[in-house]
Design a protein around this motif. Structure first.
Motif, PDB file in Angstrom:
ATOM      1  N   MET A  54       0.839  -1.189   0.000  1.00 14.73           N
ATOM      2  CA  MET A  54       0.000   0.000   0.000  1.00 14.73           C
ATOM      3  C   MET A  54       0.882   1.249   0.000  1.00 14.73           C
ATOM      4  SD  MET A  54      -2.937  -1.455  -0.038  1.00 14.73           S
ATOM      5  CE  MET A  54      -4.078  -0.075   0.233  1.00 14.73           C
ATOM      6  N   ALA A  55       0.301   2.384  -0.378  1.00 13.53           N
ATOM      7  CA  ALA A  55       1.076   3.626  -0.448  1.00 13.53           C
ATOM      8  C   ALA A  55       1.487   4.111   0.929  1.00 13.53           C
ATOM      9  CB  ALA A  55       0.262   4.712  -1.160  1.00 13.53           C
ATOM     10  N   SER A  56       0.710   3.768   1.962  1.00 17.06           N
ATOM     11  CA  SER A  56       1.041   4.226   3.310  1.00 17.06           C
ATOM     12  C   SER A  56       0.751   3.126   4.321  1.00 17.06           C
ATOM     13  CB  SER A  56       0.218   5.479   3.671  1.00 17.06           C
ATOM     14  OG  SER A  56      -1.150   5.153   3.802  1.00 17.06           O
ATOM     15  N   GLU A  57       1.448   3.212   5.440  1.00 14.61           N
ATOM     16  CA  GLU A  57       1.212   2.258   6.530  1.00 14.61           C
ATOM     17  C   GLU A  57      -0.199   2.433   7.096  1.00 14.61           C
ATOM     18  OE1 GLU A  57       2.963   1.865  10.930  1.00 14.61           O
ATOM     19  OE2 GLU A  57       4.486   1.546   9.382  1.00 14.61           O
ATOM     20  N   GLU A  58      -0.663   3.690   7.113  1.00 14.12           N
ATOM     21  CA  GLU A  58      -2.007   3.967   7.638  1.00 14.12           C
ATOM     22  C   GLU A  58      -3.074   3.225   6.832  1.00 14.12           C
ATOM     23  OE1 GLU A  58      -4.964   7.757   7.585  1.00 14.12           O
ATOM     24  OE2 GLU A  58      -2.914   8.158   8.232  1.00 14.12           O
ATOM     25  N   ALA A  59      -2.926   3.213   5.490  1.00 14.85           N
ATOM     26  CA  ALA A  59      -3.879   2.497   4.634  1.00 14.85           C
ATOM     27  C   ALA A  59      -3.825   1.000   4.912  1.00 14.85           C
ATOM     28  CB  ALA A  59      -3.569   2.778   3.168  1.00 14.85           C
ATOM     29  N   ALA A  60      -2.620   0.470   5.123  1.00 18.19           N
ATOM     30  CA  ALA A  60      -2.475  -0.958   5.411  1.00 18.19           C
ATOM     31  C   ALA A  60      -3.114  -1.315   6.752  1.00 18.19           C
ATOM     32  CB  ALA A  60      -0.990  -1.338   5.415  1.00 18.19           C
ATOM     33  N   VAL A  61      -2.927  -0.458   7.763  1.00 20.42           N
ATOM     34  CA  VAL A  61      -3.518  -0.703   9.079  1.00 20.42           C
ATOM     35  C   VAL A  61      -5.046  -0.706   8.980  1.00 20.42           C
ATOM     36  CG1 VAL A  61      -3.869   0.288  11.389  1.00 20.42           C
ATOM     37  CG2 VAL A  61      -1.568   0.167  10.419  1.00 20.42           C
ATOM     38  N   THR A  62      -5.606   0.269   8.247  1.00 20.49           N
ATOM     39  CA  THR A  62      -7.059   0.322   8.067  1.00 20.49           C
ATOM     40  C   THR A  62      -7.569  -0.937   7.384  1.00 20.49           C
ATOM     41  OG1 THR A  62      -6.902   2.718   7.843  1.00 20.49           O
ATOM     42  CG2 THR A  62      -8.960   1.701   7.139  1.00 20.49           C
ATOM     43  N   MET A  63      -6.834  -1.402   6.384  1.00 21.99           N
ATOM     44  CA  MET A  63      -7.232  -2.597   5.641  1.00 21.99           C
ATOM     45  C   MET A  63      -7.210  -3.838   6.532  1.00 21.99           C
ATOM     46  SD  MET A  63      -5.535  -3.999   2.114  1.00 21.99           S
ATOM     47  CE  MET A  63      -5.847  -5.658   1.494  1.00 21.99           C
ATOM     48  N   VAL A  64      -6.138  -4.013   7.309  1.00 22.10           N
ATOM     49  CA  VAL A  64      -6.042  -5.173   8.201  1.00 22.10           C
ATOM     50  C   VAL A  64      -7.136  -5.128   9.265  1.00 22.10           C
ATOM     51  CG1 VAL A  64      -4.613  -6.293   9.971  1.00 22.10           C
ATOM     52  CG2 VAL A  64      -3.587  -5.590   7.811  1.00 22.10           C
ATOM     53  N   ASN A  65      -7.390  -3.946   9.827  1.00 21.31           N
ATOM     54  CA  ASN A  65      -8.435  -3.820  10.845  1.00 21.31           C
ATOM     55  C   ASN A  65      -9.810  -4.161  10.284  1.00 21.31           C
ATOM     56  OD1 ASN A  65      -6.525  -3.035  12.662  1.00 21.31           O
ATOM     57  ND2 ASN A  65      -7.012  -0.859  12.592  1.00 21.31           N
ATOM     58  N   TYR A  66     -10.051  -3.773   9.020  1.00 20.48           N
ATOM     59  CA  TYR A  66     -11.340  -4.067   8.406  1.00 20.48           C
ATOM     60  C   TYR A  66     -11.496  -5.564   8.162  1.00 20.48           C
ATOM     61  CZ  TYR A  66     -15.050  -4.359   4.947  1.00 20.48           C
ATOM     62  OH  TYR A  66     -16.193  -4.714   4.275  1.00 20.48           O
ATOM     63  N   TYR A  67     -10.441  -6.205   7.644  1.00 13.73           N
ATOM     64  CA  TYR A  67     -10.547  -7.607   7.259  1.00 13.73           C
ATOM     65  C   TYR A  67     -10.302  -8.572   8.423  1.00 13.73           C
ATOM     66  CZ  TYR A  67     -10.784  -6.372   2.291  1.00 13.73           C
ATOM     67  OH  TYR A  67     -11.178  -5.882   1.068  1.00 13.73           O
ATOM     68  N   THR A  68     -10.015  -8.057   9.625  1.00 13.60           N
ATOM     69  CA  THR A  68      -9.817  -8.971  10.762  1.00 13.60           C
ATOM     70  C   THR A  68     -11.130  -9.628  11.175  1.00 13.60           C
ATOM     71  OG1 THR A  68      -7.859  -7.796  11.544  1.00 13.60           O
ATOM     72  CG2 THR A  68      -9.020  -9.152  13.149  1.00 13.60           C
ATOM     73  N   PRO A  69     -12.226  -8.862  11.405  1.00 13.68           N
ATOM     74  CA  PRO A  69     -13.479  -9.537  11.750  1.00 13.68           C
ATOM     75  C   PRO A  69     -14.256 -10.033  10.542  1.00 13.68           C
ATOM     76  CG  PRO A  69     -13.798  -7.175  11.881  1.00 13.68           C
ATOM     77  CD  PRO A  69     -12.348  -7.396  11.523  1.00 13.68           C
ATOM     78  N   VAL A  70     -13.954  -9.530   9.348  1.00  9.65           N
ATOM     79  CA  VAL A  70     -14.706  -9.881   8.144  1.00  9.65           C
ATOM     80  C   VAL A  70     -13.738 -10.466   7.125  1.00  9.65           C
ATOM     81  CG1 VAL A  70     -16.240  -9.036   6.341  1.00  9.65           C
ATOM     82  CG2 VAL A  70     -16.262  -7.956   8.586  1.00  9.65           C
ATOM     83  N   THR A  71     -13.624 -11.787   7.084  1.00  9.40           N
ATOM     84  CA  THR A  71     -12.657 -12.446   6.215  1.00  9.40           C
ATOM     85  C   THR A  71     -12.986 -12.184   4.749  1.00  9.40           C
ATOM     86  OG1 THR A  71     -12.388 -14.198   7.842  1.00  9.40           O
ATOM     87  CG2 THR A  71     -11.588 -14.660   5.618  1.00  9.40           C
ATOM     88  N   PRO A  72     -12.028 -11.635   3.968  1.00  5.49           N
ATOM     89  CA  PRO A  72     -12.305 -11.410   2.542  1.00  5.49           C
ATOM     90  C   PRO A  72     -12.282 -12.717   1.763  1.00  5.49           C
ATOM     91  CG  PRO A  72     -10.030 -10.856   3.030  1.00  5.49           C
ATOM     92  CD  PRO A  72     -10.673 -11.210   4.347  1.00  5.49           C
TER      93      PRO A  72
END
Length: 548
Positions: free
Chosen positions: A70-88
């Motif tokens: 990802m372009a930024s660590e912040e975007a990666a953190v948001t992505m991981v937090n979103y996909y932790t309870p909701v498996t893609p």
């Protein structure tokens, strides 16, 4: 990462998933496991697009793995937090995502990278707005200066009921939802939804337009509204202002339109008549067996990602569909199911719960007050309990489930006192205060009447200033006698390195201070929010989306 496949392919990242080792610290490179062999580069990239710009990709098809940068660590953190309870899912197959121990991808000299680079370039050309936005928060206001934070949503092929709560759950993954109004126009169910920031509206539209909410039905058609703000008069099933808890309910209307309810009842009775010996939960299961594209909120037993529609009938309460061939799990049926409320399969906690389980804390430095201040950035904290026998774990009770979700999304994966904290929904629905005489060591605190709550005042501007943790802090309530050096020394004494500082030109009561890292800023906020500056002024500290 080296200019060869040996670094990611040697299994270093794989070892992180065995469960007996701590997870990697946040990185803008994400490691994806169990991707299907026939997956395309564009499909893998699409997992990251809602959260920001994808800058590089490496797929190891022989190992069913991929690395997404990802372009930024912040975007990666948001992505991981979103996909932790909701498996893609990719091609109906669950995919597992975690931070890589690599900080960047260097794929210049690797073979077979042409397709990945072509896919990245094609997406860049098709969605230039996302490239301008991601990883460059200072440009966000410029890029979207004329764009509305209000989305107009039309839901086509409305087979399952879609409620205001369903829309809030879906769209809040992309930012703070301030207001929602639902209505029926031209025999179509529609909604207007206002974000705190046009950037969030941009990401939500980019990710959700054309998606199905449930399997093969309830298709989202999303565009920007000409309105720049919504005027909500009532908080009920049809409209909601999340910044104004004091609004009356008005007359209100049932979420499920009468024709829709009648259609469900007719279809239900038809199947029951045809199969009188089937349990009613099995009949409800048939409603989910739609052929076609999976939905954002598809049923766990249908083998797709997201949430399960709690669609059912009163006599089906608590039953399971495990006896039905092809069913993969229990059907979440509630007596109020026709309102379309959702459950999160695999999340471990109770959907709609306001209590968070926070783990991997630093037991030597964390206090109930510190957790109250930190989680209070994203909602009003009522109670905090640090576990008596395991002080690296704590329970944090928020005012409501929306605030709990917001805090979890923003804080899970952030570093505090040298540890990467994790936040998930708890199985507890409330934090119990210790009984009289029970040993507690001051580890349980009730903050429900604290004067430091940020969101108790209806319509507070704090609702519109909720941002992810950042190295830049917004300071306010500064008395005239306090100088730049006074404030710099205050943060330096707290162990922070001050990189930049500036007072607001029009209002010297406010300032921005940029610290050495996000972790420093989090620690400073915990320790210095409400610090007494004299003259009856207590410093207010919050995260800023700006940089100096």
């Amino acid at each position: 990462m080296n200019n060869s496949t040996s670094a990611p392919a040697n299994g270093n990242d794989n070892k992180k998933f065995k469960g007996d080792r701590p997870p990697c610290s946040p990185s803008r490179v994400l490691h994806l496991r169990k991707i299907p062999n026939d997956v395309t580069e564009a499909e893998v990239i699409s997992l990251g697009l809602p959260f920001g710009r994808v800058t590089n990709l490496l797929i190891l098809k022989g190992k069913s793995q991929a690395f997404l940068e990802m372009a930024s660590e912040e975007a990666a953190v948001t992505m991981v937090n979103y996909y932790t309870p909701v498996t893609p899912h990719l091609r109906s197959q669950p995919v597992y995502i975690q931070y890589s121990n690599h900080r960047e991808l260097k794929t210049d000299n690797l073979p077979n990278q042409a397709r990945a680079q072509a896919a990245l370039q094609a997406i860049s050309a098709a969605q230039p707005g996302s490239l301008a936005l991601s990883g460059a928060p200072t440009n966000e206001g410029t890029v979207l200066s004329g764009q509305s934070p209000v989305l107009r949503i039309i839901i086509e092929n409305l087979f399952y009921p879609v409620t205001l709560e369903v829309l809030h759950q879906i769209f809040s993954k992309f930012g703070t939802v301030l207001k929602i109004i639902t209505f029926t126009k031209n025999n179509q169910f529609q909604a207007l939804l206002q974000y705190a920031d046009p950037v969030n509206a941009h990401y939500a539209r980019m990710a959700l337009d054309g998606q199905n909410i449930y399997n093969a039905c309830c298709t989202l058609r999303i565009d920007f509204s000409k309105l720049t703000s919504l005027n909500v008069k009532y908080n009920n099933d049809k409209s909601r202002d999340f910044t104004r808890l004091d609004l009356p309910t008005g007359d209100g209307q049932p979420s499920l339109e009468p024709p829709m309810a009648a259609a469900f009842e007719i279809e239900y009775l038809h199947i029951m008549k045809k199969h009188p010996l089937w349990p009613s939960s099995s009949v409800a299961f048939l409603f989910s067996l739609a052929q076609g594209a999976p939905g954002i909120i598809s049923s766990p037993y249908a083998g797709a990602a997201g949430f399960g529609p709690a669609i059912g009938f009163p006599q089906a309460t608590g039953l399971s569909v495990s006896a039905v061939p092809g069913a993969l799990g229990p059907l979440a049926i509630a007596s109020s199911a026709v309102t379309g409320r959702m459950t999160i399969p695999g999340a471990g906690g109770i959907p709609g719960n306001s209590v968070l389980l926070v783990t991997n804390l630093n037991p030597d430095l964390i206090t109930p007050h510190g957790l109250f201040i930190l989680f209070g950035v994203y909602g009003d904290v009522h109670r905090v309990k640090i576990m008596f026998n395991k002080k690296e774990n704590a329970l944090v009770q928020m005012a409501d489930a929306n605030q709990a979700q917001l805090a979890m999304n923003h804080l899970s994966g952030q570093r505090l006192y040298g540890k990467v904290l994790r936040a998930t929904l708890s199985k507890h629905q409330a934090v119990q205060l210790p009984r009289e005489g029970q040993e507690d060591q001051g580890l349980t605190k009730d903050f429900s009447n604290s004067p430091l709550h940020r969101f108790k005042k209806p319509g507070s501007k704090n609702f519109q200033n909720i941002f992810p943790p950042s190295a830049t802090l917004h300071l306010s309530n500064i008395p005239p006698s306090v100088t730049v050096d006074d404030l710099k020394n205050l943060f330096t004494d707290a162990g922070c390195s001050v990189k930049a500082f500036k007072f607001f030109q029009k209002d010297r009561k406010m300032a921005l201070i940029q610290l050495g890292s996000v972790e420093e800023a989090i620690q400073a906020l915990v320790e210095l929010h409400n610090h007494d500056l004299g003259e009856n002024h207590h410093l207010r500290v919050s995260f800023s989306k700006s940089t100096i």
